[in-house]
Design an enzyme around this catalytic site. Sequence first.
Site, PDB file in Angstrom:
ATOM      1  N   GLY A   2       0.787  -1.222   0.000  1.00  0.00           N
ATOM      2  CA  GLY A   2       0.000   0.000   0.000  1.00  0.00           C
ATOM      3  C   GLY A   2       0.823   1.277   0.000  1.00  0.00           C
ATOM      4  N   CYS A  50     -19.595 -12.100 -19.056  1.00  0.00           N
ATOM      5  CA  CYS A  50     -20.922 -12.095 -19.671  1.00  0.00           C
ATOM      6  C   CYS A  50     -20.969 -13.099 -20.822  1.00  0.00           C
ATOM      7  CB  CYS A  50     -21.246 -10.690 -20.175  1.00  0.00           C
ATOM      8  SG  CYS A  50     -22.977 -10.443 -20.586  1.00  0.00           S
ATOM      9  N   CYS A  55     -23.553  -6.507 -18.292  1.00  0.00           N
ATOM     10  CA  CYS A  55     -22.333  -6.717 -17.513  1.00  0.00           C
ATOM     11  C   CYS A  55     -21.223  -5.845 -18.065  1.00  0.00           C
ATOM     12  CB  CYS A  55     -21.867  -8.166 -17.638  1.00  0.00           C
ATOM     13  SG  CYS A  55     -22.950  -9.349 -16.861  1.00  0.00           S
ATOM     14  N   CYS A  64     -26.968 -11.758 -20.190  1.00  0.00           N
ATOM     15  CA  CYS A  64     -26.721 -13.057 -19.571  1.00  0.00           C
ATOM     16  C   CYS A  64     -27.575 -13.279 -18.327  1.00  0.00           C
ATOM     17  CB  CYS A  64     -25.241 -13.221 -19.230  1.00  0.00           C
ATOM     18  SG  CYS A  64     -24.732 -12.300 -17.765  1.00  0.00           S
ATOM     19  N   CYS A  79     -28.477  -8.459 -15.795  1.00  0.00           N
ATOM     20  CA  CYS A  79     -27.843  -8.188 -17.087  1.00  0.00           C
ATOM     21  C   CYS A  79     -28.811  -8.569 -18.202  1.00  0.00           C
ATOM     22  CB  CYS A  79     -26.546  -8.982 -17.209  1.00  0.00           C
ATOM     23  SG  CYS A  79     -25.828  -8.911 -18.865  1.00  0.00           S
TER      24      CYS A  79
END
Lengths: 261, 293
Positions: free
Chosen positions: B40, B280, B274, B252, B249
């Site tokens: 980080g 997807c 998506c 899908c 979606c």
Amino acid sequence: MTADLPQTSGRTPLLNAEGLTLRFGAIPALVDVAIDISAGEVLAIVGESGSGKTTLLRVLSGMMAPDAGTVRWLGDDLHAMGEAARRRLMRTDWGFVHQNPRDGLRLNVSAGGNVGERLMAVGARHYGRIREEAIAWLQRVEVDAARIDDLPRTFSGGMQQRLQIARTLVTRPRLVFMDEPTGGLDVSVQARLLDLIRGLSRELGLAVLIVTHDIAAARLLADRMLVMRRGEVVEHGLTDRVLDDPQHPYTQLLVSSVLAA
Amino acid sequence: MTGIDDPRASGTEGYNFAYLDEATKRMIRRAILKAVAIPGHQIPFGAREMPLPYGWGTGGIQVTAAILGPADVLKVIDQGADDTTNAISIRRFFTRVAGVATTESTAEASIIQTRHRIPEKALREDQVIVYQVPQPEPLSKLEPRRAETERLHALADYGLMHVRLYEDIARLGHIAKAYDYPVMVNGRYLMSPSPIPAFDNPKMDRMPALQLFGAGREKRIYAIPPYTPVRSLDFEDHPFRPIRAPHACALCGSTESYLDEVLTDDAGGRMFVCSDTDYCGERQVAVAQEAAE
């Protein structure tokens, strides 16, 4: 909490300093200054402009290093403890009230956020409780709690100063540095602010180190007093003693130049 | 490491494998190693001029170039999609200068360079994900002085970020940050996750894959080693919530993936699909197969 009047000796001081010396080029800002302050005590530093009052405050609070001398917090050398430890002190055991509230507040953050900042800096993570605490403190310093979400720039000068005090005291520090907290305010607002500071310092057992050129304010607030001139402490003692029976010619001049209150 | 005589790099004579010269790659790898060692923490590096403008992923490309080997399979996504300009051009760039295989499948890739998304499919230990980062400093909007933000990081003094979140709740009733939502890495450093949606933040937590972040213009690299705890900042009584459009979606039918809202005409027509095109596509194939059986 000890409610009786603080004594000047017989207790370990919170903060003490010895032999503080600092020069700005050819100008001596501090000359061999010694000072100590105990828990619950209000100590005023008075003197004319340029006498080194603010410099002394900056050195004592670790913002500036002296050329010589030591500052000790509970026996530990302040300038040897490292920046991380000093910053932790600054957000927990200490507070700093600036002359200009704009230096001590975040002007683009709401009043509640300003008060809550120190709580969050020491790990408060509960929004509801931070807000409750902020409201309680706003009421304590006589700012309308309905203005909690307003920006400080919409506040009057006196309100900003009271907000700054709330923001500083919210973590219940043991020592608060104040640099001319009543400077730039009109007389009636000054009186109320002094009253507030006196009430809070008694109630919370705060030690306050207050820099002022206002002798009347010092008389009202301070237990002890330190008179500075050209970087030197020319006189110190209990406030009443210094003001009623000044020994040093400069103190005599200072006291005699104040209008009788 | 392959040199300039690599036959796969035909048409790019004079260029080193993966465009950057070896000394530069070494410098970047050092920064990456340091970044992995301090999860980080932002490590400065000497970002080079790349043959595309800042803001198009110069940081991510340099990190990818430094870790890429001839056997790697590269996937590049832009806003979740494999078929957008940025993704296609970066894929083609590495095909030309390194001759590596590319793929659109998350499962087949060994290195995934991404802009603004983490794939829906969980990543594995043998994969590396490289993020393109515009602004690596999470405190930049609160404290403009770089020297001061570095001090705040050094002292782990992050009260300021919580003040920002407090202000959001006080004014709007909820934390309004929907992307680039600040996280604490390994309980120590406050980090910008790059502009991925807050929805993707939980995927970073204890991810088995190595996560590398490159900011070209700002010249910073940072990293999250595998299985490192990553926590989104929040309040106890206002916990972090990943935000997702409340739809399925249209292609899908997924109710779990992150959705894009797509305008379909100028009469208010719109659909939710998506954002992860690979995810997807795979689901559509699976649904079609199920229907056929």
